[in-house]
Design a protein around this motif. Structure first.
Motif, PDB file in Angstrom:
ATOM      1  N   SER A 154      10.934   6.123  -3.219  1.00 57.68           N
ATOM      2  CA  SER A 154      10.367   6.859  -2.087  1.00 57.68           C
ATOM      3  C   SER A 154       8.951   6.389  -1.782  1.00 57.68           C
ATOM      4  O   SER A 154       8.346   6.846  -0.805  1.00 57.68           O
ATOM      5  N   ALA A 155       8.413   5.490  -2.596  1.00 58.59           N
ATOM      6  CA  ALA A 155       7.106   4.879  -2.347  1.00 58.59           C
ATOM      7  C   ALA A 155       7.334   3.567  -1.590  1.00 58.59           C
ATOM      8  O   ALA A 155       8.040   3.546  -0.598  1.00 58.59           O
ATOM      9  N   ALA A 156       6.743   2.463  -2.044  1.00 60.81           N
ATOM     10  CA  ALA A 156       6.882   1.180  -1.366  1.00 60.81           C
ATOM     11  C   ALA A 156       7.648   0.195  -2.232  1.00 60.81           C
ATOM     12  O   ALA A 156       7.358   0.035  -3.419  1.00 60.81           O
ATOM     13  N   MET A 157       8.620  -0.471  -1.635  1.00 59.84           N
ATOM     14  CA  MET A 157       9.339  -1.559  -2.285  1.00 59.84           C
ATOM     15  C   MET A 157       8.975  -2.851  -1.568  1.00 59.84           C
ATOM     16  O   MET A 157       9.251  -3.011  -0.373  1.00 59.84           O
ATOM     17  N   GLU A 158       8.323  -3.760  -2.274  1.00 60.19           N
ATOM     18  CA  GLU A 158       7.865  -5.014  -1.677  1.00 60.19           C
ATOM     19  C   GLU A 158       8.751  -6.157  -2.117  1.00 60.19           C
ATOM     20  O   GLU A 158       8.940  -6.386  -3.312  1.00 60.19           O
ATOM     21  N   LEU A 159       9.267  -6.905  -1.145  1.00 58.83           N
ATOM     22  CA  LEU A 159      10.151  -8.036  -1.409  1.00 58.83           C
ATOM     23  C   LEU A 159       9.424  -9.309  -1.020  1.00 58.83           C
ATOM     24  O   LEU A 159       9.053  -9.497   0.149  1.00 58.83           O
ATOM     25  N   GLN A 160       9.235 -10.205  -2.001  1.00 57.03           N
ATOM     26  CA  GLN A 160       8.469 -11.431  -1.783  1.00 57.03           C
ATOM     27  C   GLN A 160       9.354 -12.673  -1.780  1.00 57.03           C
ATOM     28  O   GLN A 160       8.854 -13.792  -1.872  1.00 57.03           O
ATOM     29  N   GLY A 161      10.656 -12.485  -1.664  1.00 55.66           N
ATOM     30  CA  GLY A 161      11.609 -13.582  -1.591  1.00 55.66           C
ATOM     31  C   GLY A 161      12.753 -13.196  -0.677  1.00 55.66           C
ATOM     32  O   GLY A 161      12.731 -12.148  -0.024  1.00 55.66           O
ATOM     33  N   ASP A 162      13.788 -14.033  -0.633  1.00 56.15           N
ATOM     34  CA  ASP A 162      14.951 -13.737   0.199  1.00 56.15           C
ATOM     35  C   ASP A 162      15.616 -12.440  -0.247  1.00 56.15           C
ATOM     36  O   ASP A 162      15.599 -12.079  -1.431  1.00 56.15           O
ATOM     37  N   THR A 215      20.291   2.553  -0.132  1.00 56.37           N
ATOM     38  CA  THR A 215      19.808   3.819   0.427  1.00 56.37           C
ATOM     39  C   THR A 215      18.296   3.808   0.422  1.00 56.37           C
ATOM     40  O   THR A 215      17.676   3.542  -0.613  1.00 56.37           O
ATOM     41  N   HIS A 216      17.666   4.103   1.547  1.00 54.96           N
ATOM     42  CA  HIS A 216      16.218   3.882   1.674  1.00 54.96           C
ATOM     43  C   HIS A 216      15.340   4.942   0.998  1.00 54.96           C
ATOM     44  O   HIS A 216      14.159   4.692   0.734  1.00 54.96           O
ATOM     45  N   HIS A 217      15.868   6.163   0.719  1.00 58.78           N
ATOM     46  CA  HIS A 217      15.110   7.186  -0.012  1.00 58.78           C
ATOM     47  C   HIS A 217      13.837   7.608   0.747  1.00 58.78           C
ATOM     48  O   HIS A 217      12.856   8.049   0.150  1.00 58.78           O
ATOM     49  N   ASN A 218      13.824   7.444   2.060  1.00 57.40           N
ATOM     50  CA  ASN A 218      12.654   7.764   2.897  1.00 57.40           C
ATOM     51  C   ASN A 218      11.407   7.003   2.467  1.00 57.40           C
ATOM     52  O   ASN A 218      10.281   7.478   2.653  1.00 57.40           O
ATOM     53  N   GLY A 219      11.593   5.826   1.909  1.00 51.99           N
ATOM     54  CA  GLY A 219      10.469   5.011   1.464  1.00 51.99           C
ATOM     55  C   GLY A 219      10.228   3.835   2.390  1.00 51.99           C
ATOM     56  O   GLY A 219      10.911   3.646   3.398  1.00 51.99           O
ATOM     57  N   LEU A 220       9.234   3.032   2.028  1.00 54.46           N
ATOM     58  CA  LEU A 220       8.864   1.834   2.768  1.00 54.46           C
ATOM     59  C   LEU A 220       9.458   0.603   2.095  1.00 54.46           C
ATOM     60  O   LEU A 220       9.392   0.472   0.872  1.00 54.46           O
ATOM     61  N   VAL A 221      10.008  -0.306   2.887  1.00 51.08           N
ATOM     62  CA  VAL A 221      10.373  -1.633   2.404  1.00 51.08           C
ATOM     63  C   VAL A 221       9.474  -2.633   3.120  1.00 51.08           C
ATOM     64  O   VAL A 221       9.434  -2.671   4.356  1.00 51.08           O
ATOM     65  N   ARG A 222       8.752  -3.423   2.330  1.00 52.94           N
ATOM     66  CA  ARG A 222       7.798  -4.383   2.887  1.00 52.94           C
ATOM     67  C   ARG A 222       8.253  -5.802   2.564  1.00 52.94           C
ATOM     68  O   ARG A 222       8.401  -6.155   1.394  1.00 52.94           O
ATOM     69  N   PHE A 223       8.463  -6.620   3.583  1.00 54.07           N
ATOM     70  CA  PHE A 223       8.716  -8.038   3.383  1.00 54.07           C
ATOM     71  C   PHE A 223       7.370  -8.755   3.430  1.00 54.07           C
ATOM     72  O   PHE A 223       6.648  -8.668   4.431  1.00 54.07           O
TER      73      PHE A 223
END
Length: 207
Positions: A62-70, A79-87
């Motif tokens: 529910s916080a931030a999930m940061e993806l630094q690759g493909d 399921t997004h859990h009302n959180g942030l996904v950051r590419f």
């Protein structure tokens, strides 16, 4: 205690549940989830390499999930859990598989491109954020946005071929105080069935 590991591999034969809890997780390399269940908590997750869901029922933090690759969403579920996904990758980053639904979605400009070649349109329920101080390019695909668009990227030469479609049924805002040519947007489509789309004083569209 924060968890820091070189990589994560969950095979298709795994049938248990991994629970994040209240601690952050940092993976310096790739993370592959092929089976079982992952339940995100309330702390950040950072994946430094490729991120793959190929069978796991994956609930994000529910916080931030940061993806630094493909990122590959090939099977299983996200399921997004009302959180942030950051590419956030300094190299070109690809989103493949079946398009997931996001709550908050952020693309960070670092002089690279993000290519959406996943099946189906990406849906964003709350906000789409384009940030950073270097250029970005969004290529291919469509992002259906039901909430606000927040523009803070200060680079010029941005854009791409992705379509950002405003599809909300209530009021939506494009939030920006940037001068001309900064944070240039790719193609825009307005397809709202209700509510008002409110523009700032200025936006730049290259598509």
């Amino acid at each position: 205690m924060a968890v820091n590991v070189d990589g994560i591999t969950v095979t298709s034969g795994y049938g248990g549940t991994i629970i994040q809890g209240a601690n952050s997780i940092t993976v310096s390399g790739a993370a592959s989830f092929g089976g079982g269940t992952f339940t995100g908590g309330a702390a950040d997750i950072i994946i430094g390499g490729a991120f793959t869901i190929s069978g796991t029922a994956f609930t994000s933090t529910s916080a931030a999930m940061e993806l630094q690759g493909d990122a590959a969403f090939t099977s299983g579920s996200f399921t997004h859990h009302n959180g942030l996904v950051r590419f956030n990758d300094a190299a070109a980053e690809n989103i493949t598989g079946t398009s997931p639904d996001f709550y908050d979605l952020e693309f960070t400009g670092r002089g690279s491109s993000y290519t959406i070649s996943s099946t189906g349109n990406i849906d964003v329920a709350n906000s789409l954020i384009i940030s950073g101080t270097s250029s970005y390019t969004l290529n291919a695909g469509t992002i259906n946005l039901s909430g606000d668009l927040n523009l803070t990227n200060t680079a010029t030469g941005d854009g791409g071929t992705t379509t950002i479609a405003f599809v909300g049924t209530t009021d939506q805002d494009i939030i920006s105080a940037l001068p001309v040519n900064e944070n240039s947007l790719p193609a825009i489509r307005i397809n709202k069935s209700g509510g008002t789309l409110r523009f700032p004083a200025l936006i730049t569209i290259c598509g």
